[in-house]
Design an enzyme around this catalytic site. Sequence first.
Site, PDB file in Angstrom:
ATOM      1  N   ASP A  64     -35.393-135.612  38.377  1.00  0.00           N
ATOM      2  CA  ASP A  64     -35.149-137.040  38.530  1.00  0.00           C
ATOM      3  C   ASP A  64     -35.573-137.751  37.245  1.00  0.00           C
ATOM      4  O   ASP A  64     -36.633-137.462  36.688  1.00  0.00           O
ATOM      5  CB  ASP A  64     -35.946-137.576  39.723  1.00  0.00           C
ATOM      6  CG  ASP A  64     -35.581-139.012  40.071  1.00  0.00           C
ATOM      7  OD1 ASP A  64     -34.665-139.203  40.881  1.00  0.00           O
ATOM      8  OD2 ASP A  64     -36.222-139.941  39.511  1.00  0.00           O
TER       9      ASP A  64
ATOM     10  N   ASN B 239     -32.010-149.410  33.325  1.00  0.00           N
ATOM     11  CA  ASN B 239     -30.893-150.258  33.748  1.00  0.00           C
ATOM     12  C   ASN B 239     -31.234-151.742  33.634  1.00  0.00           C
ATOM     13  O   ASN B 239     -30.429-152.549  33.173  1.00  0.00           O
ATOM     14  CB  ASN B 239     -30.499-149.931  35.194  1.00  0.00           C
ATOM     15  CG  ASN B 239     -29.557-148.735  35.300  1.00  0.00           C
ATOM     16  OD1 ASN B 239     -28.819-148.428  34.376  1.00  0.00           O
ATOM     17  ND2 ASN B 239     -29.600-148.051  36.435  1.00  0.00           N
TER      18      ASN B 239
ATOM     19  N   HIS C 126     -26.469-151.460  32.764  1.00  0.00           N
ATOM     20  CA  HIS C 126     -25.961-150.266  33.443  1.00  0.00           C
ATOM     21  C   HIS C 126     -25.106-149.392  32.528  1.00  0.00           C
ATOM     22  O   HIS C 126     -25.057-148.173  32.709  1.00  0.00           O
ATOM     23  CB  HIS C 126     -25.155-150.675  34.680  1.00  0.00           C
ATOM     24  CG  HIS C 126     -26.010-151.181  35.795  1.00  0.00           C
ATOM     25  ND1 HIS C 126     -26.671-150.354  36.662  1.00  0.00           N
ATOM     26  CD2 HIS C 126     -26.349-152.452  36.151  1.00  0.00           C
ATOM     27  CE1 HIS C 126     -27.359-151.069  37.535  1.00  0.00           C
ATOM     28  NE2 HIS C 126     -27.184-152.359  37.234  1.00  0.00           N
TER      29      HIS C 126
ATOM     30  N   ASP D 292     -25.625-145.484  32.163  1.00  0.00           N
ATOM     31  CA  ASP D 292     -24.572-144.469  32.305  1.00  0.00           C
ATOM     32  C   ASP D 292     -24.618-143.474  31.150  1.00  0.00           C
ATOM     33  O   ASP D 292     -24.413-142.269  31.339  1.00  0.00           O
ATOM     34  CB  ASP D 292     -23.200-145.145  32.349  1.00  0.00           C
ATOM     35  CG  ASP D 292     -22.953-145.878  33.648  1.00  0.00           C
ATOM     36  OD1 ASP D 292     -23.754-145.712  34.589  1.00  0.00           O
ATOM     37  OD2 ASP D 292     -21.964-146.644  33.715  1.00  0.00           O
TER      38      ASP D 292
ATOM     39  N   GLU E 170     -29.810-141.043  39.988  1.00  0.00           N
ATOM     40  CA  GLU E 170     -30.388-140.487  38.767  1.00  0.00           C
ATOM     41  C   GLU E 170     -31.002-139.121  39.019  1.00  0.00           C
ATOM     42  O   GLU E 170     -31.875-138.657  38.297  1.00  0.00           O
ATOM     43  CB  GLU E 170     -31.446-141.432  38.191  1.00  0.00           C
ATOM     44  CG  GLU E 170     -32.682-141.627  39.043  1.00  0.00           C
ATOM     45  CD  GLU E 170     -32.596-142.820  39.987  1.00  0.00           C
ATOM     46  OE1 GLU E 170     -33.653-143.347  40.350  1.00  0.00           O
ATOM     47  OE2 GLU E 170     -31.482-143.230  40.357  1.00  0.00           O
TER      48      GLU E 170
END
Length: 329
Positions: free
Chosen positions: A206, A214, A219, A223, A249
Amino acid sequence: MANKNPPAPPTHRPPEVAQTLLALLHAQGEVARLSEREQLFSSLLDSVNAVLWAFDWESRQVLYVSPAFERIFGRPVSLVLADYNEWRDSIYPDDLEYAEHSMAQVLVKGAVEDREYRIINAQGEVRWLSDKCFINQQREGEDRVIIVGIAEDITDKKQLEGELQRLATTDVLTQSSNRRHFFECAQQAFDTAREDGSALAFLLLDIDDFKLINDSYGHQEGDQVLQRIADSGKAVLRRGDQFGRIGGEEFAAVFPGCTAEVAEQIAERLQREIQRLSFTHGQQAYGVTVSQGLTGLTAADDSLDSLFARADAAMYQAKRQGKNQIVRG
């Protein structure tokens, strides 16, 4: 007084002459109709994107191929009529055994309608064929075994199927396995390990503080982080390992035939690879870390869920212990 004028010529031809003329006219009509049919048949063969063929099984000789052979195989018809190996040698090496065995089945079944194999044409392109074949009805007293068939070029169909399969199994953003496909593959690996008594390791990772990335950079930047981590995972893992994005994530990996000890070495390489990643947003440079939970298959594991739960608990322990580390569960 005698009539000295010569007799008038007959107004009608003798019946046999008329019949002959009618027969000739009828024959010419039949020839014309036959010619029209041949032209129509030839036009149809030219327009069909499939090879109609006939093959003498005993002599291994191609008796006929339609014009589509030249379009699909990229080779002159005369070559394959002279030597069957022109067709055989065009078959993709991995598919040759199947193609030959499946055609031989027509001798047993009378027809084989589900043959699909690849060829390499004269231009070096790989093409897919769907090749149906049948035993030709033999005349009484004839010993020859003639196989007839139709080989259709289904390359476009196969490419579409492949694209649909890719879309169904791939996470669009990271191009790694999506959650459903990953767990299908993980289940297959688990079942195989249970049947064979072989090792299996399961890894969860994770991204640390991903929400902060973010919120701070947007965002789109998040990405990019996901994509780069997915690339790192695919680069580090071995062939045969399964890697996928299973959550926002969160990523996971399965290592068939691999103990937890060996899998930990791979996880450490992945940890170092991710730590080396560098990102920039405007003038701001930053890096990312991940927390990983790793476990191996034990005798007590009766389902994939138990393996997943143990890796999940180990990953959250890594989070609690300060993040950016690997914990074995």
